[in-house]
Each structure stands twice: as C-alpha cells, then as structure tokens.
Design a protein around this motif. Structure first.
Motif, PDB file in Angstrom:
ATOM      1  N   LEU A 114      -9.074 -41.644  18.993  1.00 56.26           N
ATOM      2  CA  LEU A 114      -9.732 -41.077  20.036  1.00 56.26           C
ATOM      3  C   LEU A 114     -10.687 -40.046  19.704  1.00 56.26           C
ATOM      4  O   LEU A 114     -11.849 -40.007  20.228  1.00 56.26           O
ATOM      5  N   ARG A 115     -10.666 -39.524  18.470  1.00 57.73           N
ATOM      6  CA  ARG A 115     -11.666 -38.574  17.776  1.00 57.73           C
ATOM      7  C   ARG A 115     -12.608 -39.292  17.312  1.00 57.73           C
ATOM      8  O   ARG A 115     -14.013 -38.867  17.382  1.00 57.73           O
ATOM      9  N   GLU A 116     -12.334 -40.318  16.624  1.00 58.28           N
ATOM     10  CA  GLU A 116     -13.482 -41.357  15.922  1.00 58.28           C
ATOM     11  C   GLU A 116     -14.042 -42.514  16.757  1.00 58.28           C
ATOM     12  O   GLU A 116     -13.570 -43.720  16.189  1.00 58.28           O
ATOM     13  N   ARG A 117     -14.260 -42.214  17.945  1.00 58.98           N
ATOM     14  CA  ARG A 117     -14.507 -43.297  18.752  1.00 58.98           C
ATOM     15  C   ARG A 117     -15.680 -44.201  18.212  1.00 58.98           C
ATOM     16  O   ARG A 117     -16.596 -43.370  17.703  1.00 58.98           O
ATOM     17  N   PRO A 118     -15.730 -45.419  18.283  1.00 59.42           N
ATOM     18  CA  PRO A 118     -16.676 -46.171  17.540  1.00 59.42           C
ATOM     19  C   PRO A 118     -17.920 -46.236  18.476  1.00 59.42           C
ATOM     20  O   PRO A 118     -17.811 -46.352  19.499  1.00 59.42           O
ATOM     21  N   ARG A 119     -18.945 -46.520  17.811  1.00 56.58           N
ATOM     22  CA  ARG A 119     -20.357 -46.375  18.581  1.00 56.58           C
ATOM     23  C   ARG A 119     -20.632 -48.349  18.529  1.00 56.58           C
ATOM     24  O   ARG A 119     -20.823 -48.851  17.447  1.00 56.58           O
ATOM     25  N   VAL A 120     -20.485 -48.855  19.664  1.00 59.33           N
ATOM     26  CA  VAL A 120     -20.736 -50.206  19.592  1.00 59.33           C
ATOM     27  C   VAL A 120     -21.847 -50.573  20.114  1.00 59.33           C
ATOM     28  O   VAL A 120     -22.051 -50.465  21.581  1.00 59.33           O
ATOM     29  N   PRO A 121     -22.637 -51.586  19.721  1.00 53.92           N
ATOM     30  CA  PRO A 121     -23.929 -51.968  20.394  1.00 53.92           C
ATOM     31  C   PRO A 121     -23.424 -52.999  21.590  1.00 53.92           C
ATOM     32  O   PRO A 121     -22.117 -53.472  21.601  1.00 53.92           O
ATOM     33  N   ALA A 122     -24.301 -53.020  22.471  1.00 56.31           N
ATOM     34  CA  ALA A 122     -23.989 -53.889  23.676  1.00 56.31           C
ATOM     35  C   ALA A 122     -23.544 -55.452  23.508  1.00 56.31           C
ATOM     36  O   ALA A 122     -22.558 -55.900  24.093  1.00 56.31           O
ATOM     37  N   THR A 123     -24.128 -55.862  22.396  1.00 61.99           N
ATOM     38  CA  THR A 123     -23.944 -57.455  21.868  1.00 61.99           C
ATOM     39  C   THR A 123     -22.622 -57.436  21.410  1.00 61.99           C
ATOM     40  O   THR A 123     -21.904 -58.453  21.549  1.00 61.99           O
ATOM     41  N   GLU A 124     -22.231 -56.263  20.634  1.00 61.94           N
ATOM     42  CA  GLU A 124     -20.800 -56.454  20.390  1.00 61.94           C
ATOM     43  C   GLU A 124     -19.467 -56.263  21.347  1.00 61.94           C
ATOM     44  O   GLU A 124     -18.625 -56.737  21.209  1.00 61.94           O
ATOM     45  N   ARG A 125     -20.011 -55.445  22.294  1.00 61.10           N
ATOM     46  CA  ARG A 125     -18.887 -55.603  23.299  1.00 61.10           C
ATOM     47  C   ARG A 125     -18.644 -56.536  23.983  1.00 61.10           C
ATOM     48  O   ARG A 125     -17.589 -56.679  24.898  1.00 61.10           O
ATOM     49  N   ARG A 126     -19.591 -57.701  24.041  1.00 54.95           N
ATOM     50  CA  ARG A 126     -19.356 -58.704  24.870  1.00 54.95           C
ATOM     51  C   ARG A 126     -18.084 -59.701  24.027  1.00 54.95           C
ATOM     52  O   ARG A 126     -17.778 -60.385  24.820  1.00 54.95           O
ATOM     53  N   ARG A 127     -17.929 -59.318  22.900  1.00 51.23           N
ATOM     54  CA  ARG A 127     -17.137 -60.132  22.164  1.00 51.23           C
ATOM     55  C   ARG A 127     -15.628 -59.958  22.543  1.00 51.23           C
ATOM     56  O   ARG A 127     -15.329 -58.753  22.823  1.00 51.23           O
ATOM     57  N   ARG A 128     -14.684 -61.013  22.321  1.00 49.85           N
ATOM     58  CA  ARG A 128     -13.389 -60.909  22.732  1.00 49.85           C
ATOM     59  C   ARG A 128     -12.561 -61.169  21.661  1.00 49.85           C
ATOM     60  O   ARG A 128     -12.560 -62.284  21.028  1.00 49.85           O
ATOM     61  N   ALA A 129     -12.243 -60.050  20.858  1.00 46.18           N
ATOM     62  CA  ALA A 129     -11.378 -60.056  19.739  1.00 46.18           C
ATOM     63  C   ALA A 129     -10.062 -60.714  19.836  1.00 46.18           C
ATOM     64  O   ALA A 129      -9.598 -60.264  20.910  1.00 46.18           O
ATOM     65  N   ARG A 130      -9.575 -61.518  19.199  1.00 44.54           N
ATOM     66  CA  ARG A 130      -8.051 -62.023  19.154  1.00 44.54           C
ATOM     67  C   ARG A 130      -7.431 -61.951  17.921  1.00 44.54           C
ATOM     68  O   ARG A 130      -7.961 -62.200  16.935  1.00 44.54           O
ATOM     69  N   VAL A 131      -6.116 -61.848  17.857  1.00 43.06           N
ATOM     70  CA  VAL A 131      -5.325 -61.839  16.908  1.00 43.06           C
ATOM     71  C   VAL A 131      -5.012 -63.391  16.398  1.00 43.06           C
ATOM     72  O   VAL A 131      -4.385 -64.122  17.375  1.00 43.06           O
ATOM     73  N   GLU A 132      -5.365 -63.838  15.435  1.00 41.00           N
ATOM     74  CA  GLU A 132      -5.298 -65.203  14.948  1.00 41.00           C
ATOM     75  C   GLU A 132      -4.107 -65.282  14.254  1.00 41.00           C
ATOM     76  O   GLU A 132      -3.362 -66.376  14.276  1.00 41.00           O
ATOM     77  N   LEU A 133      -3.579 -64.272  13.436  1.00 36.53           N
ATOM     78  CA  LEU A 133      -2.525 -64.387  12.440  1.00 36.53           C
ATOM     79  C   LEU A 133      -1.867 -62.935  12.414  1.00 36.53           C
ATOM     80  O   LEU A 133      -2.495 -62.101  12.189  1.00 36.53           O
ATOM     81  N   LEU A 134      -0.394 -62.788  12.401  1.00 40.50           N
ATOM     82  CA  LEU A 134       0.059 -61.333  12.067  1.00 40.50           C
ATOM     83  C   LEU A 134       1.209 -61.991  11.152  1.00 40.50           C
ATOM     84  O   LEU A 134       2.228 -62.452  11.495  1.00 40.50           O
ATOM     85  N   GLN A 135       1.053 -61.401   9.984  1.00 39.13           N
ATOM     86  CA  GLN A 135       2.108 -61.691   9.046  1.00 39.13           C
ATOM     87  C   GLN A 135       2.708 -60.439   8.481  1.00 39.13           C
ATOM     88  O   GLN A 135       1.988 -59.518   8.196  1.00 39.13           O
ATOM     89  N   SER A 136       4.029 -60.569   8.315  1.00 36.31           N
ATOM     90  CA  SER A 136       4.800 -59.434   7.780  1.00 36.31           C
ATOM     91  C   SER A 136       4.619 -59.593   6.393  1.00 36.31           C
ATOM     92  O   SER A 136       5.314 -60.441   5.638  1.00 36.31           O
ATOM     93  N   ASP A 137       4.141 -58.563   5.507  1.00 35.01           N
ATOM     94  CA  ASP A 137       4.181 -58.342   4.200  1.00 35.01           C
ATOM     95  C   ASP A 137       5.611 -57.763   3.575  1.00 35.01           C
ATOM     96  O   ASP A 137       6.023 -58.035   2.652  1.00 35.01           O
ATOM     97  N   SER A 138       5.935 -56.939   4.324  1.00 32.66           N
ATOM     98  CA  SER A 138       7.343 -56.251   3.841  1.00 32.66           C
ATOM     99  C   SER A 138       7.667 -55.639   4.839  1.00 32.66           C
ATOM    100  O   SER A 138       7.139 -54.916   5.712  1.00 32.66           O
TER     101      SER A 138
END
Length: 194
Positions: free
Chosen positions: A131-155
């Motif tokens: 919350l202290r290090e809030r990202p500064r995101v351009p408007a074009t980036e805000r429209r993107r919908r990021a999703r998790v493609e893979l979640l792998q357990s390493d250990s």
C-alpha cells in the motif's frame, strides 16, 4: 634393424592401409578379450583342506545351497531434499497454500494494474509495504485484465512454501515468485519477487 623399425614407425599411414590396420586392431582386441575370458573361467574351486577326500562307495551329502540375498530395490536419486517427517508437506498443505496464493494474486493483480482492491491472504507487513508503494499505472495498462496462467509449487513443507505464478495480461507474460508461511490463521504470502 632398429633403424628400419624407426623408419617404419615414422612413415605416414596411407588411406588404403587404414581399413586393413583397423581390422588388425579389432582382431587383436577380440583375441585379448577371448584370452582374458578363458583365464577367468578357472574351473571348479579346490576343496577345503579340512574335508577328507571321498572314497569309492562313500555317499556324499548334497552341497548346501548358497543363501541368496533378496534383490535390493534400487533407490532412484532425487533432486528434492527430504525434510524430516514432521515437516513434510501433506497434499492438503499444498492445496491450501495454492488457494491462499490465488486469493492474494487476485487482489494483488488488480492493485498492480491501478484498480483498488483488497489485498487478502498477505501478512500485515507485506500488505502495508504494497500500500505504501502504490504503482503508477498508465490508463492503457489499467484496461488490461491480468490472469494467473500457472501456479507451480517449487517447495512446500508444513511451515513454508515457495510458489511460482505465471501471469498473462494479453500484452505480455511474466512470473511472480511468492513466499508463503503457514500461520495460525492459515497460509499467508510473506514476500514476493517480480
């Protein structure tokens, strides 16, 4: 005589002589192998000195059968270290750790792309840092919908887990390394590396 041998040894090998020399080398190697195989088969072992020689008409008891050890089960080498049994992860530890990571990533990805969201399944320290290090995101980036493609357990152990998440936002793919701890309130993300 020695001069002729030196001259012969220093003469280059002609291309036509190579197959013949190869055949001679193969025959010599096979001869040595056959000789060693014959020498290895020395025949029956001598009788122990304490046993009297059998006489004609004596009935010999059958020789005892050698005791064969059961075949050893080969152990496949592992790249994984084996933690003590009290720390080894159970399948539900892995599943709960992954569920916590998915809950965290849902809020974290929305936060990263400039949308307000709740940061859940994170330690209070990590939540405060994000919350202290809030990202500064351009408007074009805000429209993107990021999703998790893979979640792998390493250990994963009963106390800690390291997971790798592959994220796709339709413009690029990237990975996030997550560290989780099993706390009294459940699995929580303690740190992340992007």
């Amino acid at each position: 005589m020695l001069d002729r041998l030196r001259l012969f040894a220093n003469t280059p090998i002609a291309d036509g002589d190579r197959p013949r020399l190869f055949a001679i080398a193969v025959v010599l190697i096979l001869g040595v192998v056959a000789t060693l195989a014959l020498l290895d088969d020395a025949g029956p072992s001598p009788r122990p000195a304490s046993a009297p020689a059998p006489r004609d008409g004596d009935v010999q008891p059958p020789a005892p059968l050698p005791v064969l050890a059961p075949p050893a089960t080969p152990q496949v080498p592992s790249e994984e270290s084996n933690p003590p049994p009290n720390l080894q992860a159970r399948p539900d530890d892995i599943a709960r750790g992954k569920r916590a990571a998915r809950r965290f990533l849902k809020g974290y990805l929305a936060h990263t792309y400039g949308r307000d969201s709740k940061l859940t399944a994170a330690t209070p320290e990590l939540r405060a840092q994000l919350l202290r290090e809030r990202p500064r995101v351009p408007a074009t980036e805000r429209r993107r919908r990021a999703r998790v493609e893979l979640l792998q357990s390493d250990s994963v152990t009963r106390e800690r887990a390291e997971l790798l998440a592959v994220i796709d936002d339709d413009a690029r793919r990237y990975s996030i390394h997550l560290q989780l701890a099993n706390t009294p309130t459940g699995w929580l993300v303690t740190e992340l590396e992007r």
